[in-house]
Write an enzyme that holds these catalytic residues in place. Structure first.
Site, PDB file in Angstrom:
ATOM      1  CG  ASP A  56      -7.153 -16.518 -16.701  1.00 57.31           C
ATOM      2  OD1 ASP A  56      -7.526 -16.385 -17.881  1.00 57.31           O
ATOM      3  OD2 ASP A  56      -7.117 -17.612 -16.105  1.00 57.31           O
ATOM      4  CD  GLU A 108      -8.256 -26.659 -18.459  1.00 53.12           C
ATOM      5  OE1 GLU A 108      -8.242 -25.425 -18.616  1.00 53.12           O
ATOM      6  OE2 GLU A 108      -8.358 -27.211 -17.353  1.00 53.12           O
ATOM      7  CD  GLU A 156     -12.550 -20.136 -18.734  1.00 53.74           C
ATOM      8  OE1 GLU A 156     -13.759 -20.435 -18.733  1.00 53.74           O
ATOM      9  OE2 GLU A 156     -11.761 -20.468 -17.832  1.00 53.74           O
ATOM     10  CE  LYS A 214      -5.921 -18.712 -19.497  1.00 54.24           C
ATOM     11  NZ  LYS A 214      -7.322 -19.085 -19.152  1.00 54.24           N
ATOM     12  CG  ASP A 271      -9.633 -18.212 -13.830  1.00 56.55           C
ATOM     13  OD1 ASP A 271      -8.971 -19.211 -14.182  1.00 56.55           O
ATOM     14  OD2 ASP A 271     -10.760 -17.951 -14.292  1.00 56.55           O
ATOM     15  CB  SER A 272      -5.704 -22.199 -11.875  1.00 57.27           C
ATOM     16  OG  SER A 272      -4.507 -21.508 -12.201  1.00 57.27           O
TER      17      SER A 272
HETATM   18  O1  KIV Z   1      -6.266 -20.498 -14.847  1.00 58.00           O
HETATM   19  C1  KIV Z   1      -5.399 -21.249 -15.316  1.00 58.00           C
HETATM   20  O2  KIV Z   1      -4.404 -21.609 -14.686  1.00 58.00           O
HETATM   21  C2  KIV Z   1      -5.591 -21.716 -16.680  1.00 58.00           C
HETATM   22  C3  KIV Z   1      -4.674 -22.796 -17.173  1.00 58.00           C
HETATM   23  C4  KIV Z   1      -5.087 -24.089 -16.634  1.00 58.00           C
HETATM   24  C5  KIV Z   1      -4.575 -22.789 -18.644  1.00 58.00           C
HETATM   25  O3  KIV Z   1      -6.467 -21.277 -17.343  1.00 58.00           O
END
Ligand code: KIV
Length: 287
Positions: free
Chosen positions: A106, A204, A138, A136, A67-68
């Site tokens: 994510d 992280e 958090e 993924k 989600d970056s």
């Molecule tokens: O969203 C993302 O790119 C991430 C990475 C920084 C691990 O969570």
């Protein structure tokens, strides 16, 4: 006979995640086997099919549709506004652009915090509609029930600890796990994620010594970003490591290219050719 530790054993080239000879898509079982062999591996983010295809051809074994994308691809200031629909669309593109890498999608902010049922529904969309091999989310202990239900339902989960950008409004962007109490909490979170069935844990912005302790304590691999050299794997945001991101980068980023100036120079050269009449030429025209 002297015993050699897993970390000293040579990697069997045919099985290696990076540089291996396998052509089928990598699964979480291959990731588990890599930890048993003591093999380190790289992960990059990707948000579209074309970029993902370049990384797949370069042998990157695991790609994260992070989600970056919020900051790096969609023009938001944080990851918070990213929606599940956007994650499904980008994840599907990355899956289409690759044939070997394990694709991890994510779960964005708001798509799993309500509880396990919401989390499973969101994870199922990423698997069924986008075709990702894992998701993924958090949080360690705070996302335990979500992780358990998703894993029990047959979807592999990568956990994300330390700095968790979806909590930027309470946490800010600073190193996590400093001091005994915070370090113990992070270690507990990592073990909780493993016990809940996660196949890997992203760490992280965590002190290197703590990341090393977590890595030694877990049977599942740790994936570091700003967490030092002792993690089993390393991840970077692709626009940061390729020099495309504008502005100041975090200290943990190493730049491997300067795409921003390469692309800017190419755009200017094109513009000057058009304005000056040097493009198109005869070979670009049809008669
Ligand atoms: O969203 C993302 O790119 C991430 C990475 C920084 C691990 O969570």
């Amino acid at each position: 006979m002297t015993q050699i530790s897993a970390a000293q054993k040579p990697v069997d080239g045919s099985k290696a995640l990076y540089g291996g000879k396998g052509t089928r898509r990598i699964t979480v079982r291959d990731i588990t086997a890599a930890k048993e062999r003591g093999e380190k591996w790289p992960m990059l983010t990707a948000y579209d099919a074309m970029t993902a295809n370049v990384f797949d051809e370069s042998g990157i074994p695991v790609m994260l549709v992070g989600d970056s994308a919020g900051n790096c691809h969609l023009g938001y200031e944080t990851t918070v506004p990213v929606t599940l629909d956007q994650m499904v669309m980008m994840s599907a593109a990355v899956v289409r652009g690759t044939s070997r890498a394990l694709i991890v999608g994510d779960l964005p902010f708001g798509s799993y915090q309500e509880g396990p049922v919401q989390a499973l529904r969101s994870a199922t969309r990423l698997v069924k509609e986008a075709g990702v091999g894992a998701v993924k989310l958090e949080g360690g202990e705070r996302s335990l029930a979500q992780t358990e239900l998703i894993v029990q339902s047959g979807i592999p989960v990568m956990s994300h600890l330390g700095l968790t950008p979806q909590s930027v409004n309470t946490m800010g962007y600073r190193v996590q796990g400093r001091g005994d109490e915070d370090a113990h909490r992070l270690l507990r979170d990592a073990k909780a994620a493993q016990d809940a069935g996660a196949f890997a844990v992203v760490l992280e912005l965590v002190p290197e010594e703590l990341a090393a302790e977590v890595t030694r304590s877990l049977q599942i691999p740790t994936v570091g970003i700003g967490a030092g050299a002792q993690c089993d794997a390393q991840v970077l945001v692709w626009t940061d490591m390729m020099g495309l991101t504008d502005g100041k980068l975090p200290r943990f980023v190493k730049q491997y290219a300067q795409l921003r100036s390469v692309m800017g120079d190419a755009a200017k050269a094109f513009a000057e050719d058009v304005v000056g009449g040097a493009f198109p030429q005869a070979e670009h025209a049809f008669h």
